[in-house]
Design an enzyme around this catalytic site. Structure first.
Site, short mmCIF file in Angstrom:
data_model
loop_
_atom_site.label_atom_id
_atom_site.label_comp_id
_atom_site.label_asym_id
_atom_site.label_seq_id
_atom_site.Cartn_x
_atom_site.Cartn_y
_atom_site.Cartn_z
N ASP A 1 -3.83 -1.26 2.88
CA ASP A 1 -2.93 -1.69 3.96
C ASP A 1 -3.66 -2.49 5.02
O ASP A 1 -4.88 -2.39 5.19
CB ASP A 1 -2.24 -0.49 4.59
CG ASP A 1 -3.22 0.47 5.28
OD1 ASP A 1 -4.24 0.80 4.65
OD2 ASP A 1 -2.97 0.87 6.42
N ASP B 1 -15.41 -0.94 4.67
CA ASP B 1 -14.44 -1.11 5.74
C ASP B 1 -15.11 -1.34 7.08
O ASP B 1 -14.54 -1.06 8.13
CB ASP B 1 -13.53 0.14 5.79
CG ASP B 1 -12.31 -0.06 6.67
OD1 ASP B 1 -11.97 -1.23 6.94
OD2 ASP B 1 -11.70 0.94 7.08
N ASP C 1 -9.60 -6.91 7.12
CA ASP C 1 -9.67 -5.45 7.24
C ASP C 1 -8.41 -4.88 6.58
O ASP C 1 -7.35 -4.87 7.17
CB ASP C 1 -9.73 -5.07 8.72
CG ASP C 1 -9.64 -3.58 8.96
OD1 ASP C 1 -9.90 -2.81 8.03
OD2 ASP C 1 -9.30 -3.19 10.11
N GLU D 1 -4.38 3.55 5.80
CA GLU D 1 -5.56 3.89 6.60
C GLU D 1 -5.32 3.57 8.06
O GLU D 1 -5.75 4.30 8.96
CB GLU D 1 -6.78 3.12 6.07
CG GLU D 1 -8.10 3.49 6.72
CD GLU D 1 -8.44 2.64 7.94
OE1 GLU D 1 -9.45 2.93 8.61
OE2 GLU D 1 -7.70 1.67 8.23
N GLU D 2 -4.64 2.46 8.31
CA GLU D 2 -4.48 1.97 9.67
C GLU D 2 -3.55 2.81 10.53
O GLU D 2 -3.50 2.64 11.74
CB GLU D 2 -3.98 0.52 9.65
CG GLU D 2 -4.90 -0.46 8.94
CD GLU D 2 -6.19 -0.73 9.70
OE1 GLU D 2 -6.42 -0.08 10.73
OE2 GLU D 2 -6.98 -1.59 9.25
N HIS E 1 -9.30 0.17 1.71
CA HIS E 1 -7.88 0.52 1.83
C HIS E 1 -7.00 -0.71 1.62
O HIS E 1 -7.37 -1.84 1.94
CB HIS E 1 -7.57 1.20 3.17
CG HIS E 1 -7.87 0.41 4.40
ND1 HIS E 1 -7.00 -0.48 4.95
CD2 HIS E 1 -8.97 0.40 5.21
CE1 HIS E 1 -7.52 -1.00 6.05
NE2 HIS E 1 -8.72 -0.50 6.23
N HIS F 1 -7.12 -6.75 13.91
CA HIS F 1 -5.90 -6.16 14.46
C HIS F 1 -5.24 -7.08 15.48
O HIS F 1 -4.36 -6.65 16.22
CB HIS F 1 -6.16 -4.79 15.10
CG HIS F 1 -6.64 -3.76 14.13
ND1 HIS F 1 -6.80 -2.42 14.46
CD2 HIS F 1 -6.98 -3.84 12.81
CE1 HIS F 1 -7.22 -1.76 13.42
NE2 HIS F 1 -7.34 -2.60 12.40
#
Length: 479
Positions: free
Chosen positions: A78, A169, A115, A145-146, A76, A453
């Site tokens: 994003d 991922d 990520d 995706e997030e 992904h 994150h």
């Protein structure tokens, strides 16, 4: 930038560094999608870019592989944009400041976006190479995706001929992920009534928490700042008359919030400050290992508007203490696997509403539905409502997987040991792809990424190198 210019493979790290120069947080992916489209045009590769900014880039098979089944490489575009407190970078407009520290790559003051930028970089490196043998490669780059797997949900898969997919991922080298939870974004909304109240205004902060990914790290026992704030407000209300002006905390529904702030008005300032100090001490033995820097503080401020009335204040406190959060159930089939959980990731307050946004995950649909009903029940009693979006299905384990068997064989040859095969509690796009392509054979892999994150996110250089070598060999053997 050229911070990574000396790292091998240069193509992989070069594309990753180029990505890092382009802001690409969730909801801000047009520029990065257009960059991928330009990459395809420059190399005369066929591509499909949709209105949502998802993009598929196709490279036909190299000589001798024309009859081989196509391989889908998926990641992904994003990233989660988190910053250290006080760090001033505008991640909507500015690129990242990369740093190399021994074997690790990080971004100064922010999340790194390994990520899932490293997946995109590896796929682009395959598409760019003229010395890698492979079947037809279909690189699929999704957006958002997030924030609920939105790109995978909207993607038209009709251009894809492949039914073998390597999703990149995952964040731990040597682990093949073959199943994941389904979930959604759940928003609990409470209408607010405000009224004048005479008292002392305070700004209460619960902060210094460790945070982390609400799927992969929900089992670590880390504190949720928004839930702790509920406990603090309840304790203050038991000691002195309290009205809430606003409460806010967290930036992403799938990130465990590290800070929560409440503006309140109290009848007895001294009593409120005493409670804040007591709660700070009470939390220490609970979270001394998981959140050693946790703090609770109060400081004077000026009330800019009327606070919520007494009844509404009580409802907000009820929400923050009674709404479910954290692990709800562990799997009975797979030891150590979280089966169902929730994360109150975002709290926001406007003049008229308080919104609590959860990431809800479960590998058992009936438990997910039960929690949805439980939240509806509570919010209905409080006079609020619940909204659901971004529903995505789980990804079921396939007993027979030729792709997994090939990848396991290559892994054992290169690493001298068998890979770990596991299911995860986090949501992966594989579930949505499997729903759209029922015969999909899929495995998720990735290099070592730490503390994703969060601004402490790091990526191992040597792990990227090994995973790249592994991927190239899998493609070579897919004949």
């Amino acid at each position: 930038m050229n911070v990574l210019a000396q790292l091998e493979p240069q193509s992989v790290f070069g594309f990753f560094e180029q990505m890092c120069a382009i802001p690409h947080g969730s909801g801000n992916t047009k520029a990065i999608s257009d960059w991928c489209a330009a990459f395809a045009r420059e190399r005369n590769l066929k591509y499909h870019q949709d209105a949502d900014n998802n993009i598929i880039i196709i490279k036909e098979a190299t000589p001798g592989y024309e009859q081989a089944e196509p391989i889908i490489l998926q990641g992904h575009l994003d990233m989660v944009c988190e910053k250290e407190p006080g760090y001033t970078k505008d991640m909507d407009k500015e690129g990242l400041d990369l740093e190399v520290d021994g074997d690790l790559i990080r971004a100064k003051g922010t999340t790194l976006g390994g990520d899932d930028g490293i997946a995109v970089a590896m796929a682009l490196a395959v598409l760019d190479a003229d010395d890698i043998a492979h079947p037809r490669v279909e690189a699929v780059f999704t957006i958002d995706e997030e924030i609920g797997l939105l790109g995978a949900d909207s993607l038209d898969v009709s251009p894809l001929k492949g039914r073998k997919m390597i999703n990149m991922d995952s964040e731990a080298e040597g682990i093949f992920t073959v199943s994941c939870a389904g979930g959604n974004t759940t928003t609990c909304i409470l209408p607010l009534r405000r009224a004048a109240f005479s008292g002392c205004a305070l700004r209460v902060t619960v902060g210094g928490l460790t945070g982390g990914h609400s799927g992969a790290e929900i089992d670590k026992g880390r504190a949720n700042a928004n839930m702790l704030m509920g406990r603090v407000l309840q304790a203050i209300a038991e000691r002195t008359e309290l009205r809430i002006l606003a409460v806010s905390g967290g930036l992403k529904n799938n990130a465990i919030p590290v800070e929560s702030v409440a503006s309140i008005v109290v009848a007895d300032e001294a009593a409120a400050r005493d409670v804040v100090a007591e709660m700070a001490e009470a939390f220490k033995p609970e979270y001394h290992l998981t959140d050693p820097n946790l703090f609770v503080r109060a400081q004077a401020e000026t009330a800019a508007q009327n606070p919520m009335d007494a009844e509404t204040t009580g409802k907000v406190i009820c929400m923050l203490t009674c709404l479910p959060n954290g692990i709800h159930a562990m799997s009975a089939d797979i030891p150590g696997l979280v089966q169902t959980s929730l994360n109150l990731g975002i709290l926001t307050t406007t003049e008229e509403e308080l919104c609590a946004v959860f990431s809800l995950r479960s590998s058992i649909d009936s438990q997910k539905e039960m929690l949805k009903r439980r939240m509806i029940c509570l919010m209905t009693q409080l006079g609020g409502r619940v909204e659901f979006e971004g529903e995505y299905t789980g990804w079921q384990y396939q007993e027979h997987s030729p792709l997994r068997e090939l990848m396991a064989q290559v892994f054992e040859e290169q690493y001298g040991k068998a890979p770990k095969i596991e299911a995860i509690h986090a949501g992966l796009e594989c579930g949505l792809f499997a729903g759209k392509m029922p015969d999909l054979d899929c495995v998720s892999i990735g290099p070592d990424l730490m503390e994703i994150h969060t601004p402490r996110e790091r990526m191992s250089i040597s792990s990227v190198q090994r995973v790249w070598k592994f991927l190239v060999e899998v493609l070579k053997r897919s004949k």
